[in-house]
Design an enzyme around this catalytic site. Structure first.
Site, mmCIF file in Angstrom:
data_model
loop_
_atom_site.group_PDB
_atom_site.id
_atom_site.type_symbol
_atom_site.label_atom_id
_atom_site.label_comp_id
_atom_site.label_asym_id
_atom_site.label_seq_id
_atom_site.Cartn_x
_atom_site.Cartn_y
_atom_site.Cartn_z
ATOM 1 N N LYS A 18 -46.588 64.561 6.677
ATOM 2 C CA LYS A 18 -46.728 63.872 7.969
ATOM 3 C C LYS A 18 -47.925 62.928 7.916
ATOM 4 O O LYS A 18 -49.048 63.362 7.671
ATOM 5 C CB LYS A 18 -46.900 64.895 9.103
ATOM 6 C CG LYS A 18 -47.255 64.276 10.464
ATOM 7 C CD LYS A 18 -47.317 65.325 11.590
ATOM 8 C CE LYS A 18 -47.847 64.721 12.890
ATOM 9 N NZ LYS A 18 -47.980 65.723 13.977
ATOM 10 N N ASP B 231 -52.977 60.351 16.473
ATOM 11 C CA ASP B 231 -52.032 60.879 17.462
ATOM 12 C C ASP B 231 -52.689 60.955 18.833
ATOM 13 O O ASP B 231 -53.430 61.886 19.135
ATOM 14 C CB ASP B 231 -51.557 62.278 17.027
ATOM 15 C CG ASP B 231 -50.521 62.863 17.982
ATOM 16 O OD1 ASP B 231 -50.040 62.123 18.870
ATOM 17 O OD2 ASP B 231 -50.193 64.058 17.826
ATOM 18 N N LYS C 237 -52.565 62.871 25.352
ATOM 19 C CA LYS C 237 -53.381 64.072 25.188
ATOM 20 C C LYS C 237 -54.637 63.986 26.046
ATOM 21 O O LYS C 237 -55.085 62.886 26.361
ATOM 22 C CB LYS C 237 -53.830 64.197 23.721
ATOM 23 C CG LYS C 237 -52.735 64.596 22.754
ATOM 24 C CD LYS C 237 -53.265 64.674 21.334
ATOM 25 C CE LYS C 237 -52.175 65.063 20.354
ATOM 26 N NZ LYS C 237 -51.629 66.410 20.570
ATOM 27 N N ASP D 62 -54.380 63.920 11.848
ATOM 28 C CA ASP D 62 -52.943 64.174 11.955
ATOM 29 C C ASP D 62 -52.156 63.618 10.758
ATOM 30 O O ASP D 62 -50.932 63.707 10.714
ATOM 31 C CB ASP D 62 -52.406 63.615 13.277
ATOM 32 C CG ASP D 62 -51.264 64.446 13.839
ATOM 33 O OD1 ASP D 62 -51.097 65.600 13.409
ATOM 34 O OD2 ASP D 62 -50.530 63.933 14.706
ATOM 35 N N ASP E 279 -45.459 63.388 22.581
ATOM 36 C CA ASP E 279 -46.488 63.996 21.738
ATOM 37 C C ASP E 279 -45.880 64.885 20.644
ATOM 38 O O ASP E 279 -46.574 65.306 19.727
ATOM 39 C CB ASP E 279 -47.450 64.804 22.620
ATOM 40 C CG ASP E 279 -48.767 65.112 21.917
ATOM 41 O OD1 ASP E 279 -48.999 64.539 20.836
ATOM 42 O OD2 ASP E 279 -49.547 65.907 22.463
ATOM 43 N N GLU F 56 -44.284 64.013 18.117
ATOM 44 C CA GLU F 56 -43.907 62.843 17.322
ATOM 45 C C GLU F 56 -43.780 63.163 15.841
ATOM 46 O O GLU F 56 -43.084 62.456 15.113
ATOM 47 C CB GLU F 56 -44.924 61.718 17.536
ATOM 48 C CG GLU F 56 -46.175 61.763 16.634
ATOM 49 C CD GLU F 56 -47.037 62.987 16.844
ATOM 50 O OE1 GLU F 56 -46.900 63.654 17.892
ATOM 51 O OE2 GLU F 56 -47.854 63.312 15.955
ATOM 52 N N ARG G 90 -42.292 65.565 14.216
ATOM 53 C CA ARG G 90 -40.916 65.877 13.821
ATOM 54 C C ARG G 90 -40.042 64.628 13.855
ATOM 55 O O ARG G 90 -39.081 64.514 13.113
ATOM 56 C CB ARG G 90 -40.364 66.994 14.736
ATOM 57 C CG ARG G 90 -40.380 66.649 16.196
ATOM 58 C CD ARG G 90 -40.291 67.878 17.113
ATOM 59 N NE ARG G 90 -41.568 68.596 17.196
ATOM 60 C CZ ARG G 90 -41.749 69.706 17.889
ATOM 61 N NH1 ARG G 90 -40.747 70.260 18.563
ATOM 62 N NH2 ARG G 90 -42.936 70.293 17.925
HETATM 63 N N1 BES Z 1 -50.516 66.692 15.974
HETATM 64 C C1 BES Z 1 -50.111 67.522 17.032
HETATM 65 C C2 BES Z 1 -50.288 68.999 16.718
HETATM 66 C C3 BES Z 1 -51.691 69.514 16.771
HETATM 67 C C4 BES Z 1 -52.304 69.740 17.982
HETATM 68 C C5 BES Z 1 -52.356 69.842 15.622
HETATM 69 C C6 BES Z 1 -53.581 70.264 18.015
HETATM 70 C C7 BES Z 1 -53.626 70.370 15.659
HETATM 71 C C8 BES Z 1 -54.230 70.577 16.852
HETATM 72 C C9 BES Z 1 -48.634 67.305 17.330
HETATM 73 O O1 BES Z 1 -48.183 66.010 17.179
HETATM 74 C C10 BES Z 1 -48.433 67.660 18.768
HETATM 75 O O2 BES Z 1 -48.993 67.009 19.602
HETATM 76 N N2 BES Z 1 -47.650 68.701 19.018
HETATM 77 C C11 BES Z 1 -47.390 69.128 20.342
HETATM 78 C C12 BES Z 1 -45.953 69.538 20.419
HETATM 79 C C13 BES Z 1 -45.501 69.856 21.795
HETATM 80 C C14 BES Z 1 -45.516 68.611 22.654
HETATM 81 C C15 BES Z 1 -44.111 70.442 21.731
HETATM 82 C C16 BES Z 1 -48.305 70.313 20.631
HETATM 83 O O3 BES Z 1 -48.534 71.143 19.740
HETATM 84 O O4 BES Z 1 -48.831 70.369 21.728
HETATM 85 ZN ZN ZN Z 2 -49.159 64.863 15.823
HETATM 86 MN MN MN Z 3 -48.499 64.828 18.899
#
Ligand code: BES
Ligand code: ZN
Ligand code: MN
Length: 505
Positions: free
Chosen positions: A272, A277, A284, A295, A354, A356, A358
Site C-alpha cells: 500500500k 492519508d 480524519k 501510510d 477513508d 482507501e 483497499r
Molecule cells: N491508513 C488508515 C489506517 C490506519 C489508521 C493506520 C490509524 C494506522 C493508524 C486507513 O486508510 C483507514 O483510514 N482505515 C479506516 C477504515 C475504516 C474507515 C473502515 C480506519 O481504520 O479507521
Molecule cells: Zn490509509
Molecule cells: Mn484511510
C-alpha cells in the site's frame, strides 16, 4: 558495514575497540567471561553483582583491563539463564551495539553468540546480530536544516566470534542480517520522509534507482494514462482527489535459479503506497494526522525487501507491485456513496473515503494475476481496528491458505518480527453488502480489520494469498516516532525459507 567472523578461545588476546561479553544474572560465567576474568585477575567477578547485576540489556563498560587486549570489555546482561532465548540474545546484542554507537566507536566484536541459546542455530544468531547492529546505526537526518556529520554513527566493522565449525554458517547469517538491516533502513527512511517529499513520483524514482543499482531488478513505473488503460478505476478514484500524480510501480527481480522456479511462478508482494492519508472527504481528525505520512509503509517494506533480496542474490523470482497516490479531500475527490469500477470488473460503493487502502490494493491484486504467481502477499497499513486488536507487537496476518499462513507465522517468529493470525471467513462477507454496487468498501464497526481483509479476498481468488495489516507495527508514535522497518525481517525470512524448501500446499 563490514561483517566478519573470528574463532579463538584466547578471548583476552582479541584486538578490538570493544568486546561484548555476556553475563547471566544467575549461574556460572560463560567461557569468554571466564577467560577475560582470569586474564584480568578477577576484574569481572569484582563488579558482577555489585556495579552490574546482569539484567537483560544492561551494559557496563570496563576500560583498559589489565591482561586484556581489547580497549574496552563491555559486560552485557543476558538476564536469567532459564529464560534465555533468541529474543533475549537480540536485545543484549542491540544494547551492546547502541553503546558502541553512542561511544562513537568504529569497530567492535561480540562473543555473545558463543553462549548457547535454546532453539537457535549459529546462522540465525548471526542473522539477528547483524540485523540488530545495522539497526543500531540507523540515523535519520535527511530533512534537518544542517545535518551534523558528527552525529552520524561511526560503527563500520563488526566481528562475531563463533566456534570454528560454524564459521561458514555464521558468515552467511551475518550477510543475511546485514542485508535485512539495510532493507529495513531503506524502509524506515522512505517511511520517515515527509509526504511533501516522498510523493508517488518520488517512490517511482526510488524504484528506478533500485533498478539501476541492481541488474537483477527490472522496473517499470506506470503513469496515469497507462493506469487508466489498465482499467484501474478503483485506484484512480482515490488518486483523482489529489493534484499529486499517481504511480503504479512494478519491480521485477529474477535470481539465478528463477528459470528453474518458473513453473512455480514468482512470489508477488503488493505494498500500500498512500503517501498521505487525510481520509479524503470522510476526513480524519487533526490529532496525530501527521502520522498518516506513514501510510506508505507497506510500499516501503516492498522496497526494503527487494533491496535485501537483490543484495543477497536470492535464487528465486520476486515481483513488487506498488499502487501509489495521495488520499485528499478536494472537488475532484471521491464522495461517500460514489460507485467505482475496479479492474476486476467488480463495482464498489465508497461509503467511507477513508477506507482507501483497499480501493488501491484491489486493482493491484487483479494486476498480480498476470504473473500466475506462486503466492501473493499484500502489506498494508490498512486499519485502525488492527491496532486495537493487536497493538504494536504483532502484525495482523490474514489468509485462507493454512500452509501459507503457517510459513509466514514461522518466518515472523524466527525473525523476531511476529505476526498473529486473524480470520478471513466468508461469514464476514455479508457485512460488505451494498444496495448499489457489488460491495461496499466498509463493513461497519464490527471486526474492522477482518472486513478489510475480506474486501481484499474478493480480488485475490486466482492464487494463494495472504494479507499483512501493519497499521500497528510499521511505525512507532510518541517520543520514539519513526518507521520501524517491519515487516521486512518477516518477509525476507519467508523468502529465504522458500529457496530452501517450498511450502507444502
Ligand atoms: N491508513 C488508515 C489506517 C490506519 C489508521 C493506520 C490509524 C494506522 C493508524 C486507513 O486508510 C483507514 O483510514 N482505515 C479506516 C477504515 C475504516 C474507515 C473502515 C480506519 O481504520 O479507521
Ligand atoms: Zn490509509
Ligand atoms: Mn484511510
Amino acid at each position: 558495514m563490514e561483517f566478519s567472523t573470528q574463532s579463538t578461545s584466547a578471548y583476552h588476546q582479541i584486538r578490538t575497540a570493544a568486546l561484548a561479553v555476556g553475563v547471566f544474572a544467575d549461574g556460572e560465567l560463560s567461557a569468554p567471561a571466564d577467560v577475560i576474568n582470569r586474564a584480568s585477575e578477577g576484574a569481572l567477578k569484582a563488579v558482577i553483582g555489585k556495579d552490574f547485576d546482569a539484567s537483560l540489556g544492561e551494559v557496563l563498560v570496563l576500560r583498559a583491563l589489565k591482561g586484556v587486549r581489547a580497549e574496552r570489555v563491555m559486560l552485557v546482561g543476558l538476564g536469567k539463564q532459564a529464560s534465555y532465548s533468541a529474543k533475549a540474545f537480540a536485545r543484549a546484542q542491540s544494547a551492546f551495539a547502541k553503546q558502541c554507537v553512542s561511544l562513537k566507536l568504529s569497530q567492535a566484536a561480540s562473543s555473545l553468540a558463543l553462549v548457547a541459546c535454546p532453539e537457535s542455530d549459529a546462522q540465525q544468531l548471526a542473522r539477528l546480530s547483524a540485523q540488530t547492529v545495522v539497526n543500531a546505526t540507523y540515523h535519520y537526518d535527511q530533512t534537518l536544516g544542517k545535518p551534523d556529520p558528527k552525529l552520524r554513527p561511526k560503527l563500520k566493522a563488526y566481528t562475531l566470534l563463533c566456534e570454528r565449525g560454524v564459521a561458514k554458517q555464521t558468515q552467511a547469517g551475518l550477510d543475511e542480517g546485514g542485508a535485512i538491516g539495510q532493507g529495513m533502513a531503506l524502509t524506515r527512511t522512505l517511511g520517515n520522509l515527509p509526504a511533501n517529499i516522498c510523493t508517488p513520483t518520488y517512490l517511482g524514482n526510488q524504484a528506478r534507482a533500485l533498478g539501476r543499482q541492481f541488474k537483477s531488478i527490472k522496473v517499470s513505473v506506470l503513469e496515469k494514462k497507462q493506469i487508466e488503460a489498465l482499467g484501474m478505476g478503483s485506484f484512480l478514484s482515490v488518486a483523482k482527489g489529489s493534484s499529486e500524480a499517481p504511480r503504479f510501480i512494478v519491480m521485477h527481480y529474477k535470481g539465478k535459479a528463477s528459470a528453474k522456479a518458473k513453473s512455480e511462478g514468482p512470489i508477488v508482494l503488493v505494498g500500500k503506497g498512500i503517501t498521505f492519508d487525510t481520509g479524503g472527504i470522510s476526513i480524519k481528525p487533526a490529532a496525530a494526522m501527521d502520522e498518516m505520512k506513514f501510510d506508505m509503509c507497506g510500499a516501503a517494506s516492498v522496497f526494503g525487501t527487494m533491496l535485501a533480496i537483490a543484495q543477497l542474490q536470492w535464487p528465486g523470482e520476486l515481483v513488487g507491485l506498488i499502487p501509489a497516490c495521495e488520499n485528499m479531500p478536494s472537488s475532484n475527490a471521491n464522495k461517500p456513496g460514489d460507485v467505482v469500477k475496479s479492474m476486476s470488473g467488480q463495482t464498489i460503493e465508497i461509503l467511507n473515503t477513508d477506507a482507501e487502502g483497499r480501493l488501491i490494493l484491489c486493482d493491484a491484486l487483479t494486476y498480480a494475476e498476470r504473473y500466475k504467481p506462486a503466492a501473493v502477499i499484500d502489506i498494508a497499513t490498512l486499519t485502525g481496528a488492527c491496532v486495537v486488536a493487536l497493538g504494536s507487537v504483532n502484525t495482523g496476518l490474514f489468509s485462507p491458505d493454512d500452509a501459507l499462513a503457517e510459513s509466514l507465522l514461522m518466518a515472523g517468529k524466527k525473525a523476531l518480527d511476529p505476526a498473529w493470525r486473524l480470520p478471513v471467513e466468508d461469514d464476514y462477507q455479508e457485512q460488505l453488502k451494498s444496495n448499489f454496487a457489488d460491495m461496499a468498501n466498509i463493513g461497519g464497526p464490527k471486526a474492522g480489520a477482518v472486513t478489510g481483509a475480506c474486501f481484499l479476498a474478493r480480488f485475490a481468488k486466482a492464487y494463494r494469498w495472504a494479507h499483512l495489516d501493519i497499521a500497528g507495527t510499521s511505525w512507532l508514535s510518541g517520543a520514539q516516532k519513526g518507521a520501524s522497518g517491519r515487516p521486512v525481517p518477516l518477509l525476507v525470512q519467508y523468502l529465504l525459507q522458500q529457496s530452501q524448501a517450498p511450502a507444502p500446499r
